[in-house]
Design an enzyme around this catalytic site. Sequence first.
Site, PDB file in Angstrom:
ATOM      1  N   GLU A   1       0.891  -1.176   0.000  1.00  0.00           N
ATOM      2  CA  GLU A   1       0.000   0.000   0.000  1.00  0.00           C
ATOM      3  C   GLU A   1       0.918   1.210   0.000  1.00  0.00           C
ATOM      4  O   GLU A   1       1.547   1.508   1.014  1.00  0.00           O
ATOM      5  CB  GLU A   1      -0.860   0.040   1.275  1.00  0.00           C
ATOM      6  CG  GLU A   1      -1.652  -1.207   1.562  1.00  0.00           C
ATOM      7  CD  GLU A   1      -2.650  -1.515   0.488  1.00  0.00           C
ATOM      8  OE1 GLU A   1      -3.006  -0.612  -0.294  1.00  0.00           O
ATOM      9  OE2 GLU A   1      -3.060  -2.676   0.402  1.00  0.00           O
TER      10      GLU A   1
ATOM     11  N   CYS B   1      -1.588   9.565   2.516  1.00  0.00           N
ATOM     12  CA  CYS B   1      -1.327   8.934   1.218  1.00  0.00           C
ATOM     13  C   CYS B   1      -2.339   9.407   0.192  1.00  0.00           C
ATOM     14  O   CYS B   1      -2.064   9.412  -1.002  1.00  0.00           O
ATOM     15  CB  CYS B   1      -1.372   7.416   1.341  1.00  0.00           C
ATOM     16  SG  CYS B   1      -2.918   6.800   2.007  1.00  0.00           S
TER      17      CYS B   1
HETATM   18  P1  NAD Z   1       8.463   4.765   4.584  1.00  0.00           P
HETATM   19  O1  NAD Z   1       8.350   3.980   3.341  1.00  0.00           O
HETATM   20  O2  NAD Z   1       9.651   5.620   4.782  1.00  0.00           O
HETATM   21  O3  NAD Z   1       8.409   3.795   5.869  1.00  0.00           O
HETATM   22  C1  NAD Z   1       7.354   2.893   6.073  1.00  0.00           C
HETATM   23  C2  NAD Z   1       7.844   1.741   6.948  1.00  0.00           C
HETATM   24  O4  NAD Z   1       8.816   0.996   6.214  1.00  0.00           O
HETATM   25  C3  NAD Z   1       8.524   2.177   8.241  1.00  0.00           C
HETATM   26  O5  NAD Z   1       8.100   1.336   9.282  1.00  0.00           O
HETATM   27  C4  NAD Z   1       9.997   1.963   7.942  1.00  0.00           C
HETATM   28  O6  NAD Z   1      10.773   1.700   9.083  1.00  0.00           O
HETATM   29  C5  NAD Z   1       9.949   0.744   7.035  1.00  0.00           C
HETATM   30  N1  NAD Z   1      11.118   0.563   6.168  1.00  0.00           N
HETATM   31  C6  NAD Z   1      11.908   1.517   5.636  1.00  0.00           C
HETATM   32  N2  NAD Z   1      12.903   0.945   4.906  1.00  0.00           N
HETATM   33  C7  NAD Z   1      12.733  -0.404   4.983  1.00  0.00           C
HETATM   34  C8  NAD Z   1      13.431  -1.523   4.444  1.00  0.00           C
HETATM   35  N3  NAD Z   1      14.518  -1.385   3.688  1.00  0.00           N
HETATM   36  N4  NAD Z   1      12.952  -2.763   4.719  1.00  0.00           N
HETATM   37  C9  NAD Z   1      11.851  -2.946   5.474  1.00  0.00           C
HETATM   38  N5  NAD Z   1      11.173  -1.909   6.040  1.00  0.00           N
HETATM   39  C10 NAD Z   1      11.598  -0.646   5.780  1.00  0.00           C
HETATM   40  O7  NAD Z   1       7.101   5.638   4.697  1.00  0.00           O
HETATM   41  P2  NAD Z   1       6.669   6.711   5.777  1.00  0.00           P
HETATM   42  O8  NAD Z   1       7.476   7.943   5.626  1.00  0.00           O
HETATM   43  O9  NAD Z   1       6.568   6.095   7.116  1.00  0.00           O
HETATM   44  O10 NAD Z   1       5.167   6.991   5.292  1.00  0.00           O
HETATM   45  C11 NAD Z   1       4.852   7.827   4.237  1.00  0.00           C
HETATM   46  C12 NAD Z   1       4.558   7.081   2.960  1.00  0.00           C
HETATM   47  O11 NAD Z   1       3.568   6.080   3.195  1.00  0.00           O
HETATM   48  C13 NAD Z   1       3.969   7.995   1.900  1.00  0.00           C
HETATM   49  O12 NAD Z   1       4.501   7.657   0.650  1.00  0.00           O
HETATM   50  C14 NAD Z   1       2.476   7.673   1.963  1.00  0.00           C
HETATM   51  O13 NAD Z   1       1.772   7.988   0.785  1.00  0.00           O
HETATM   52  C15 NAD Z   1       2.512   6.202   2.242  1.00  0.00           C
HETATM   53  N6  NAD Z   1       1.263   5.703   2.834  1.00  0.00           N
HETATM   54  C16 NAD Z   1       0.499   4.841   2.099  1.00  0.00           C
HETATM   55  C17 NAD Z   1      -0.722   4.401   2.607  1.00  0.00           C
HETATM   56  C18 NAD Z   1      -1.626   3.479   1.823  1.00  0.00           C
HETATM   57  O14 NAD Z   1      -2.447   2.802   2.421  1.00  0.00           O
HETATM   58  N7  NAD Z   1      -1.530   3.422   0.511  1.00  0.00           N
HETATM   59  C19 NAD Z   1      -1.144   4.830   3.870  1.00  0.00           C
HETATM   60  C20 NAD Z   1      -0.321   5.701   4.582  1.00  0.00           C
HETATM   61  C21 NAD Z   1       0.890   6.129   4.060  1.00  0.00           C
END
Ligand code: NAD
Length: 508
Positions: A260, A294
Amino acid sequence: MSTTLIQPTETGIAVKNLINGQWIPGDRTFESVNPANRTHVVGTVPLTPRDQVDAAVAAARAAFVPWRQKSWVQRAEYVDNLAQLIKRDLEALSRLVTIECGKPYNEGKADVVEALHMAQFMAGAGRQHTGYVVSSEIPAKDAYIWRKPKGVVGVITPWNFPFAIPLWGVLPAVVAGNTVVFKPSEETPVLGHKLAELIQEAGFPAGVLNVVHGMGEETGDALVKNKDVNVVMFTGSRAVGSLIKREAVAGEVHKFVATELGGKNAVLVLDDANLDIAVNAAVLSAFKTSGQRCVSSNRLIVDRKLEPQFTERFLEKVRRITVGDGLDPKVFMGPLVNQEGVTKWHFHNEKAIEEGGEVLHHGKELTEGALAHGNFVEPFVYRFEQYKPGTFCLREEAFSPHTCIIGVDGLEEAVRVYNDTDYGLAMAVITEDYRKWRYVRENADFGLGYVNLPSIGAEVHLPFGGVKGSGNGHPAAEGAIDYLTHRVAFTVNHAEEILLAQGLSADL
Ligand code: NAD
């Protein structure tokens, strides 16, 4: 714009991992700070190394068979316990959401209420159907489509809905009979810890729900690469989602990753739009949660016939937006979650100017007085009177209060412009004409569509997810049971002899 900050009084919490029902402190730690006041430490949090993540997965694996052997109704009873605890702690949890991730209190509360709704929904799901009986070619045969749990589910979540999003995945997983290792965002670990405390109090057996904290590159990476994890439910940025998809499933044919991801969402204001609805929907879509949803809209695609009036009224409202600490009830926009968010906001604004956007409201970073220690910025609004294909600013997610008004001629151009990104998450159309919204529904790429509403908003009994670069079409919340279970075919013969489908001979 008015700015206010209420000084927080909470002290930091010593966060621990929850592995196999035990609280495990970290040898190495990091601090979670309040984005409205970075000098306020909300919690001290473990940096979990690979071997401890592996221990959490092993605990989840050991708990899987006894948990799977309970009935759906029995498993859902634990979720009902959790729902009651969330309801009991609603106010305190809502306040903590504001303190740890910055969202205004009303939004923090909506986050916790959504989590509560997810718990109520999944508590009820224990008594819903768990498969189907279907007809067979052979009258004496009954054929079943039966849902079986997949095993261990790794849940990795972002910070912006720190309470609701984890439960979109965790609760369908456990009700269906899977066990879970959950890694909360490093921006909101104290909320992850509070959820772990409630899970313990709800009485889930040891190992069914484990929580490990840390950075994505270390703790998250260890979880997605562990060979004993059957499903990864990832919600976050497109960059990390793509990386996980490449790495978690590399050579692992049994492993499934649901993604997502982000969006480059839009509000489409058509030539017959009710302007009051259009302007309000645009402000909410672009600036609620400081543009950090998002489903936030970085693009306002407006029919040229209405564009001058729309722009004037939109800017009038933008100028009145209040920025400050989300605990102040007058505040509309809280801080960005961290300083990287502020840097990214500057970068997107600069790109918009470089690519020829006409700046209509150049919001500033607020660094004075009571806001000096927070990540506060004002809205940034620009315009392209003619659509400019191929621009970074109109195609890439800004995830901050940054939005563009784009002038278009008519319905078809509005949809063409909307579709011209790699994303496909959320879209709102403002029109009084049912033929027009139907055209948009049929021709726009989205997972979440809205008519005469903002592009934001979710209810847990609807699927939540996007298409194209926004996700791989396996939505969370209502939709999650589909990928958290195998739908197995199971056929039972009630005759005294063997009869086969397609007329296949059973003669020996
Ligand atoms: P992010 O991708 O930086 O982090 C999300 C999660 O992934 C965190 O828990 C982080 O620790 C983990 N992560 C980071 N690198 C990783 C790796 N190499 N391996 C495994 N896990 C890893 O996102 P964010 O800054 O926390 O959130 C913002 C983003 O999320 C925006 O792009 C937003 O649009 C999206 N988002 C999507 C939805 C949806 O349902 N489509 C909902 C909310 C937010």
